[in-house]
Design a protein around this motif. Structure first.
Motif, PDB file in Angstrom:
ATOM      1  N   UNK A 122       0.489  -0.196   0.388  1.00 21.99           N
ATOM      2  CA  UNK A 122      -0.320  -0.724  -0.710  1.00 21.99           C
ATOM      3  C   UNK A 122      -1.084   0.404  -1.411  1.00 21.99           C
ATOM      4  N   UNK A 123      -1.686   1.285  -0.627  1.00 21.05           N
ATOM      5  CA  UNK A 123      -2.512   2.340  -1.206  1.00 21.05           C
ATOM      6  C   UNK A 123      -1.672   3.365  -1.960  1.00 21.05           C
ATOM      7  N   UNK A 124      -0.519   3.715  -1.413  1.00 15.36           N
ATOM      8  CA  UNK A 124       0.356   4.647  -2.125  1.00 15.36           C
ATOM      9  C   UNK A 124       0.879   4.010  -3.408  1.00 15.36           C
ATOM     10  N   UNK A 125       1.237   2.737  -3.340  1.00 20.85           N
ATOM     11  CA  UNK A 125       1.681   2.030  -4.540  1.00 20.85           C
ATOM     12  C   UNK A 125       0.605   2.057  -5.619  1.00 20.85           C
ATOM     13  N   UNK A 126      -0.635   1.819  -5.227  1.00 22.82           N
ATOM     14  CA  UNK A 126      -1.712   1.782  -6.214  1.00 22.82           C
ATOM     15  C   UNK A 126      -2.060   3.165  -6.725  1.00 22.82           C
ATOM     16  N   UNK A 127      -1.917   4.188  -5.892  1.00 27.39           N
ATOM     17  CA  UNK A 127      -2.114   5.551  -6.383  1.00 27.39           C
ATOM     18  C   UNK A 127      -1.110   5.856  -7.497  1.00 27.39           C
ATOM     19  N   UNK A 128       0.132   5.490  -7.271  1.00 26.55           N
ATOM     20  CA  UNK A 128       1.152   5.680  -8.297  1.00 26.55           C
ATOM     21  C   UNK A 128       0.823   4.870  -9.555  1.00 26.55           C
ATOM     22  N   UNK A 129       0.383   3.629  -9.362  1.00 25.83           N
ATOM     23  CA  UNK A 129       0.069   2.774 -10.502  1.00 25.83           C
ATOM     24  C   UNK A 129      -1.076   3.347 -11.335  1.00 25.83           C
ATOM     25  N   UNK A 130      -2.087   3.928 -10.673  1.00 25.59           N
ATOM     26  CA  UNK A 130      -3.205   4.526 -11.411  1.00 25.59           C
ATOM     27  C   UNK A 130      -2.769   5.782 -12.152  1.00 25.59           C
ATOM     28  N   UNK A 131      -2.044   6.647 -11.463  1.00 26.98           N
ATOM     29  CA  UNK A 131      -1.617   7.899 -12.084  1.00 26.98           C
ATOM     30  C   UNK A 131      -0.713   7.638 -13.283  1.00 26.98           C
ATOM     31  N   UNK A 132       0.094   6.589 -13.201  1.00 25.31           N
ATOM     32  CA  UNK A 132       1.034   6.266 -14.264  1.00 25.31           C
ATOM     33  C   UNK A 132       0.474   5.239 -15.253  1.00 25.31           C
ATOM     34  N   UNK A 133      -0.818   4.878 -15.084  1.00 28.96           N
ATOM     35  CA  UNK A 133      -1.490   3.926 -15.976  1.00 28.96           C
ATOM     36  C   UNK A 133      -0.677   2.657 -16.138  1.00 28.96           C
ATOM     37  N   UNK A 134      -0.254   2.113 -15.027  1.00 29.50           N
ATOM     38  CA  UNK A 134       0.671   0.982 -15.042  1.00 29.50           C
ATOM     39  C   UNK A 134       0.073  -0.242 -15.716  1.00 29.50           C
ATOM     40  N   UNK A 135      -1.196  -0.538 -15.416  1.00 27.72           N
ATOM     41  CA  UNK A 135      -1.827  -1.736 -15.989  1.00 27.72           C
ATOM     42  C   UNK A 135      -1.816  -1.671 -17.516  1.00 27.72           C
ATOM     43  N   UNK A 136      -2.208  -0.532 -18.061  1.00 25.98           N
ATOM     44  CA  UNK A 136      -2.264  -0.369 -19.513  1.00 25.98           C
ATOM     45  C   UNK A 136      -0.881  -0.426 -20.139  1.00 25.98           C
ATOM     46  N   UNK A 137       0.090   0.259 -19.538  1.00 26.08           N
ATOM     47  CA  UNK A 137       1.412   0.315 -20.145  1.00 26.08           C
ATOM     48  C   UNK A 137       2.158  -1.008 -20.031  1.00 26.08           C
ATOM     49  N   UNK A 138       1.902  -1.758 -18.965  1.00 25.48           N
ATOM     50  CA  UNK A 138       2.488  -3.096 -18.877  1.00 25.48           C
ATOM     51  C   UNK A 138       1.989  -3.980 -20.007  1.00 25.48           C
ATOM     52  N   UNK A 139       0.700  -3.908 -20.287  1.00 25.18           N
ATOM     53  CA  UNK A 139       0.113  -4.725 -21.344  1.00 25.18           C
ATOM     54  C   UNK A 139       0.688  -4.365 -22.713  1.00 25.18           C
ATOM     55  N   UNK A 140       0.935  -3.073 -22.913  1.00 29.47           N
ATOM     56  CA  UNK A 140       1.506  -2.630 -24.193  1.00 29.47           C
ATOM     57  C   UNK A 140       2.908  -3.191 -24.372  1.00 29.47           C
ATOM     58  N   UNK A 141       3.736  -3.069 -23.338  1.00 32.17           N
ATOM     59  CA  UNK A 141       5.117  -3.549 -23.441  1.00 32.17           C
ATOM     60  C   UNK A 141       5.174  -5.061 -23.585  1.00 32.17           C
ATOM     61  N   UNK A 142       4.281  -5.754 -22.879  1.00 31.93           N
ATOM     62  CA  UNK A 142       4.283  -7.215 -22.940  1.00 31.93           C
ATOM     63  C   UNK A 142       3.809  -7.733 -24.295  1.00 31.93           C
ATOM     64  N   UNK A 143       2.972  -6.937 -24.990  1.00 28.79           N
ATOM     65  CA  UNK A 143       2.454  -7.377 -26.294  1.00 28.79           C
ATOM     66  C   UNK A 143       3.536  -7.364 -27.365  1.00 28.79           C
ATOM     67  N   UNK A 144       4.492  -6.429 -27.291  1.00 22.98           N
ATOM     68  CA  UNK A 144       5.579  -6.280 -28.260  1.00 22.98           C
ATOM     69  C   UNK A 144       5.028  -6.171 -29.688  1.00 22.98           C
ATOM     70  N   UNK A 145       5.784  -6.553 -30.683  1.00 22.93           N
ATOM     71  CA  UNK A 145       5.329  -6.461 -32.073  1.00 22.93           C
ATOM     72  C   UNK A 145       5.730  -5.136 -32.709  1.00 22.93           C
ATOM     73  N   UNK A 146       5.336  -4.955 -33.960  1.00 32.65           N
ATOM     74  CA  UNK A 146       5.734  -3.779 -34.746  1.00 32.65           C
ATOM     75  C   UNK A 146       4.608  -2.774 -34.903  1.00 32.65           C
ATOM     76  N   UNK A 147       3.559  -2.895 -34.121  1.00 31.33           N
ATOM     77  CA  UNK A 147       2.419  -1.976 -34.248  1.00 31.33           C
ATOM     78  C   UNK A 147       2.833  -0.529 -33.989  1.00 31.33           C
TER      79      UNK A 147
END
Length: 341
Positions: free
Chosen positions: A110-135
């Motif tokens: 769990x901790x290694x997974x979350x370290x990777x998620x933080x370093x790769x800004x997973x939460x932010x980038x998931x939200x961007x991809x899920x929003x879609x659109x032409x922005x």
């Protein structure tokens, strides 16, 4: 099977964990539970003991084998056997087994997974991809030569490879983390009250460091400190101020070891590049916890999980029957698991 097999169970854990272990003991075993007993008390209890279980750590030396003529097995719960005199065990003909703890491995994953998620800004980038659109521009059909790499112009996304990881509180979970991080080529430095022996550090590819070194050199800090009076809010404003700017925090230690207000401020200021927390000062987490508030800000690199790092278990969540598998195997003449001597 007779019901007179005495088991001396030495642990460093609190009453809740002790009771779980007692509740899961087979009726054929008489459990004598002691938390961090002094050596003289251990020596007084060993005569007449058939089994010795040691949870987490604790020296088991030749004098102890000599004091227990009926001893059939030493069972270490966890992987750490470097403080057990294996040569003496062999001389006295007493098998020694370790037992990797599944829950510790799950927390480490769990901790290694979350370290990777933080370093790769997973939460932010998931939200961007899920929003879609032409922005981010007009979409074009992807081909071998037509694609829009990093079409949202993200910055500061890295990786875990070759990073320095500092571990605060290095017990069984720390061992599992070190084993996983070997595949990432990380330099793992750790701090705990009692330094590991040289052979343990060499086998795990870890180095001991003081707190100041952990703060100065770590790209990622894994907090596994336990809930003790002297560790309450150990990770506070002063702690963060002494860390390198942009360090990532991954926390699955005792809930009270992290100051939520200071952690929120460190995230807002950028002193922390990101933070993942699985345990909290109040559980379930309170609505007025400042970390909940800033988690609503999509720009903050934060991950909050509801104390599930060791797995989302139901019912027998703290099932401890595996503690006794080798003891029963000894009595039934069956092969032992994870025997080291």
């Amino acid at each position: 099977m007779p019901s007179s097999h005495k088991v001396l169970f030495i642990t460093q854990r609190g009453l809740r964990h002790q009771q779980d272990a007692i509740d899961w003991a087979p009726p054929s075993l008489e459990i004598i539970m002691r938390r961090d007993p002094p050596l003289d008390e251990i020596m007084s209890l060993l005569p007449g003991v058939s089994f010795l279980i040691s949870e987490r750590a604790g020296v088991i030396n030749e004098d102890m084998f000599a004091a227990a003529p009926q001893l059939k097995l030493v069972q270490r719960l966890g992987r750490q056997t470097w403080d057990i005199d294996l040569a003496a065990a062999r001389r006295y003909g007493v098998p020694v087994c370790c037992q990797p703890i599944p829950g510790c491995r799950l927390v480490a994953e769990h901790m290694v997974m979350h370290a990777l998620a933080l370093i790769k800004k997973l939460r932010e980038t998931l939200q961007i991809a899920e929003a879609a659109g032409t922005a981010w521009g007009q979409p074009k059909k992807s081909t071998e030569d037509t694609f829009a790499y990093n079409w949202s112009d993200r910055e500061g996304i890295g990786g875990l490879f070759d990073k320095t990881v500092g571990v605060l509180g290095f017990g069984e979970i720390g061992v599992e983390i070190a084993l996983i991080l070997q595949a990432f080529g990380c330099q793992v430095i750790y701090h705990k009250r009692n330094r590991l022996p040289d052979e343990a550090e060499e086998s795990l590819h870890v180095s001991y460091a003081d707190i100041n070194t952990i703060q100065a050199q770590s790209d990622v800090i894994f907090n596994l400190l336990p809930d003790f009076p002297d560790t309450r809010h150990f990770l506070n404003a002063a702690f963060y101020d002494n860390c390198e700017r942009g360090v990532f925090l991954v926390h699955a230690g005792g809930g009270t070891t992290v100051d939520p207000d200071a952690t929120a401020q460190a995230l807002l200021s950028g002193q922390l590049g990101g933070a993942s927390l699985d345990t909290f000062n109040w559980e379930p987490i309170r609505q007025d916890d400042p970390l909940v508030d800033i988690a609503h800000n999509k720009a903050i690199n934060i991950l909050l999980t509801p104390h599930i790092a060791a797995g989302a278990l139901k019912g027998d969540a703290f099932q401890r029957s595996h503690d006794y598998e080798n003891l029963l195997a000894t009595l039934e003449g069956k092969p032992l698991k994870h025997q080291v001597a």
